[in-house]
Design an enzyme around this catalytic site. Structure first.
Site, PDB file in Angstrom:
ATOM      1  N   ASP A 180       0.739  -1.233   0.010  1.00 55.46           N
ATOM      2  CA  ASP A 180       0.070   0.010   0.011  1.00 55.46           C
ATOM      3  C   ASP A 180       0.930   1.223  -0.049  1.00 55.46           C
ATOM      4  O   ASP A 180       1.343   1.595   1.049  1.00 55.46           O
ATOM      5  CB  ASP A 180      -0.840   0.081   1.236  1.00 55.46           C
TER       6      ASP A 180
ATOM      7  N   TYR B   9       3.303   9.584  -0.285  1.00 54.20           N
ATOM      8  CA  TYR B   9       4.417   9.309   0.457  1.00 54.20           C
ATOM      9  C   TYR B   9       5.807   9.379  -0.119  1.00 54.20           C
ATOM     10  O   TYR B   9       6.741   9.369   0.679  1.00 54.20           O
ATOM     11  CB  TYR B   9       4.022   7.682   0.740  1.00 54.20           C
TER      12      TYR B   9
ATOM     13  N   LYS C  12      -2.407   5.891  -4.453  1.00 57.87           N
ATOM     14  CA  LYS C  12      -3.519   6.865  -4.221  1.00 57.87           C
ATOM     15  C   LYS C  12      -3.352   8.157  -5.047  1.00 57.87           C
ATOM     16  O   LYS C  12      -2.088   8.569  -4.929  1.00 57.87           O
ATOM     17  CB  LYS C  12      -3.690   7.097  -2.844  1.00 57.87           C
TER      18      LYS C  12
ATOM     19  N   HIS D  34      -7.226   9.474  -2.326  1.00 53.14           N
ATOM     20  CA  HIS D  34      -6.696   9.499  -0.792  1.00 53.14           C
ATOM     21  C   HIS D  34      -7.412  10.305  -0.105  1.00 53.14           C
ATOM     22  O   HIS D  34      -7.683   9.790   1.053  1.00 53.14           O
ATOM     23  CB  HIS D  34      -5.200  10.338  -1.366  1.00 53.14           C
TER      24      HIS D  34
HETATM   25  N1  LIG Z   1      -5.117   6.270   3.428  1.00 53.26           N
HETATM   26  C1  LIG Z   1      -4.755   7.038   4.327  1.00 53.26           C
HETATM   27  O1  LIG Z   1      -5.093   8.049   4.453  1.00 53.26           O
HETATM   28  C2  LIG Z   1      -3.568   6.577   5.167  1.00 53.26           C
HETATM   29  C3  LIG Z   1      -3.177   7.293   6.334  1.00 53.26           C
HETATM   30  C4  LIG Z   1      -2.047   6.804   6.924  1.00 53.26           C
HETATM   31  C5  LIG Z   1      -1.682   5.474   6.573  1.00 53.26           C
HETATM   32  N2  LIG Z   1      -2.150   4.765   5.516  1.00 53.26           N
HETATM   33  C6  LIG Z   1      -1.682   3.300   5.201  1.00 53.26           C
HETATM   34  O2  LIG Z   1      -1.443   2.535   6.539  1.00 53.26           O
HETATM   35  C7  LIG Z   1      -0.487   1.899   6.743  1.00 53.26           C
HETATM   36  C8  LIG Z   1      -0.481   1.770   8.251  1.00 53.26           C
HETATM   37  O3  LIG Z   1      -0.349   3.050   8.804  1.00 53.26           O
HETATM   38  P1  LIG Z   1       0.594   3.637   9.727  1.00 53.26           P
HETATM   39  O4  LIG Z   1       2.109   3.135   9.005  1.00 53.26           O
HETATM   40  O5  LIG Z   1       0.138   4.961   9.792  1.00 53.26           O
HETATM   41  O6  LIG Z   1       0.473   2.875  11.188  1.00 53.26           O
HETATM   42  P2  LIG Z   1       0.482   1.486  12.022  1.00 53.26           P
HETATM   43  O7  LIG Z   1       0.620   0.465  10.850  1.00 53.26           O
HETATM   44  O8  LIG Z   1      -0.603   1.614  12.536  1.00 53.26           O
HETATM   45  O9  LIG Z   1       1.644   1.475  13.104  1.00 53.26           O
HETATM   46  C9  LIG Z   1       3.043   1.746  12.242  1.00 53.26           C
HETATM   47  C10 LIG Z   1       3.934   2.043  13.732  1.00 53.26           C
HETATM   48  O10 LIG Z   1       3.805   0.813  14.443  1.00 53.26           O
HETATM   49  C11 LIG Z   1       5.069   0.373  14.919  1.00 53.26           C
HETATM   50  N3  LIG Z   1       4.580  -1.206  14.730  1.00 53.26           N
HETATM   51  C12 LIG Z   1       4.541  -1.889  13.602  1.00 53.26           C
HETATM   52  N4  LIG Z   1       4.477  -3.319  13.865  1.00 53.26           N
HETATM   53  C13 LIG Z   1       4.994  -3.440  15.089  1.00 53.26           C
HETATM   54  C14 LIG Z   1       4.589  -4.571  16.106  1.00 53.26           C
HETATM   55  N5  LIG Z   1       4.549  -5.662  15.724  1.00 53.26           N
HETATM   56  N6  LIG Z   1       5.047  -4.131  17.549  1.00 53.26           N
HETATM   57  C15 LIG Z   1       5.287  -3.035  17.938  1.00 53.26           C
HETATM   58  N7  LIG Z   1       5.068  -2.016  17.114  1.00 53.26           N
HETATM   59  C16 LIG Z   1       4.857  -1.946  15.850  1.00 53.26           C
HETATM   60  C17 LIG Z   1       5.963   0.783  13.781  1.00 53.26           C
HETATM   61  O11 LIG Z   1       7.029   0.902  14.268  1.00 53.26           O
HETATM   62  P3  LIG Z   1       8.353   0.162  13.591  1.00 53.26           P
HETATM   63  O12 LIG Z   1       8.495   0.977  12.135  1.00 53.26           O
HETATM   64  O13 LIG Z   1       9.860   0.975  14.559  1.00 53.26           O
HETATM   65  O14 LIG Z   1       8.489  -1.075  13.603  1.00 53.26           O
HETATM   66  C18 LIG Z   1       5.249   1.922  13.460  1.00 53.26           C
HETATM   67  O15 LIG Z   1       5.824   3.022  14.225  1.00 53.26           O
HETATM   68  C19 LIG Z   1       0.614   3.183   6.046  1.00 53.26           C
HETATM   69  O16 LIG Z   1       2.018   2.957   6.034  1.00 53.26           O
HETATM   70  C20 LIG Z   1       0.133   3.517   4.743  1.00 53.26           C
HETATM   71  O17 LIG Z   1       0.161   2.821   3.844  1.00 53.26           O
HETATM   72  C21 LIG Z   1      -2.893   5.332   4.728  1.00 53.26           C
END
Ligand SMILES: NC(=O)c1ccc[n+]([C@@H]2O[C@H](COP(=O)([O-])OP(=O)(O)OC[C@H]3O[C@@H](n4cnc5c(N)ncnc54)[C@H](OP(=O)(O)O)[C@@H]3O)[C@@H](O)[C@H]2O)c1
Length: 282
Positions: free
Chosen positions: A45, A50, A75, A108
């Site tokens: 994704d 990004y 997106k 997006h």
């Molecule tokens: N459509 C939208 O508007 C939108 C907005 C935001 C995000 N997104 C998408 O959704 C994806 C995920 O969201 P996100 O990256 O914001 O947040 P997330 O996946 O909820 O959390 C990522 C965070 O959690 C930590 N983490 C990951 N796995 C872990 C585990 N097993 N144990 C402990 N900590 C862990 C990571 O740290 P480390 O990297 O240090 O492991 C990172 O800081 C994005 O990458 C993007 O592709 C879309």
């Protein structure tokens, strides 16, 4: 155990767990995507916003995995919306990713005065076969109603902020009724929900990490997961969700963590704008 797939309303299948790449850049992004592909992720994704589509494309190229085995989502960002602008933005995304089609292309964010025109451009790309499925992100019920009323193609997906502190019951019920697959962004609330007492208790009783418990909870709500990590052991852990389950009591216990609390603005309140990305405005 491999990552299970879900069938979208137009018949396209996608992985239930995809690797999210927000905030991964340059070499770190190449390494993380490489690691994810080695661990068995096939869904990536990304987004124009990004700034890492080239890095994703590089990791895909280096992996040697046949294109048809992958499910690539990107997106169109707010400053690229509008009919012609979106068609051009799509071509730029393809170019940066080094591919000639996308599996899924999403709007997006619902920019009020532009999202309908943007949707018409996505429909054109879909009818031309340049993208296998089209959908939206951060759309509220009224945005979806507008699209459904004025368009012949129903979005296959709404990717929304979803985690135990924001369970979005009404919006999910509406999407389910319209056969729009819900996908979660920030399912771990960027790590913030992992220290929650209820989640730690469930984690202890099922013998899985708090992150695995939260991601399994998403899947049990029929929500596709997009999860990011830069660390190999976590990338692996986050995909390892298919050999355990949660009871209905455990599900309810996690549902009860809801506080309607968001990381991003409510889509109706303010256009999304991240001041950490210079030159890109919502
Ligand atoms: N459509 C939208 O508007 C939108 C907005 C935001 C995000 N997104 C998408 O959704 C994806 C995920 O969201 P996100 O990256 O914001 O947040 P997330 O996946 O909820 O959390 C990522 C965070 O959690 C930590 N983490 C990951 N796995 C872990 C585990 N097993 N144990 C402990 N900590 C862990 C990571 O740290 P480390 O990297 O240090 O492991 C990172 O800081 C994005 O990458 C993007 O592709 C879309």
């Amino acid at each position: 155990m491999g990552i299970a797939r879900v069938t979208l309303s137009n018949g396209v299948k996608m992985p239930q767990v995809c690797f999210g790449v927000f905030k991964l850049n340059g070499n770190e992004a190449v390494q993380a995507v490489t690691e994810a592909l080695q661990c068995g992720y096939r869904g990536i994704d990304t987004a124009s916003y990004y700034g890492n589509e080239e890095a994703v494309g590089e990791a895909i190229k280096q992996s040697g995995i046949p294109r048809e085995e992958l499910f690539i989502t990107s997106k169109v960002w707010n400053d690229e919306q509008g009919y012609n602008e979106t068609l051009n933005a799509f071509d730029r995304s393809l170019e940066r990713l080094g591919t000639d089609y996308l599996d899924l292309y999403l709007i997006h964010w619902p920019v009020p005065e532009l999202y309908q025109e943007t949707w018409q451009a996505l429909e054109k790309l879909y009818h031309e076969g340049k993208v296998c499925a089209i959908g939206v992100s951060n759309f509220e019920k009224h945005h979806l109603e507008t699209i459904l009323k004025n368009s012949s193609v129903t979005p296959v997906m709404n990717q929304i902020e979803f985690h135990p502190e924001l369970i979005q019951e009404d919006l999910r019920a509406y999407c389910d009724a319209k056969n729009i697959q819900v996908a979660a962004w920030s399912p771990l609330k960027r790590g913030k929900v992992l220290s929650n007492r209820a989640i730690k208790e469930v984690s202890k009783s099922v013998g899985k990490s708090p992150a695995q418990v939260v991601l399994r909870w998403c899947l049990n709500h029929d929500v596709v997961v997009n999860v990011k990590s830069s660390k190999p052991e976590r990338i692996k852990e986050n995909a390892d969700l298919f050999d355990f389950n949660l009871t209905s009591e455990q599900m309810k216990k996690i549902d009860a963590c809801n506080e309607d609390s968001r990381l991003a603005h409510h889509p109706d309140h303010k256009p999304f704008y991240d001041e950490t990305v210079p030159g890109r405005k919502g």
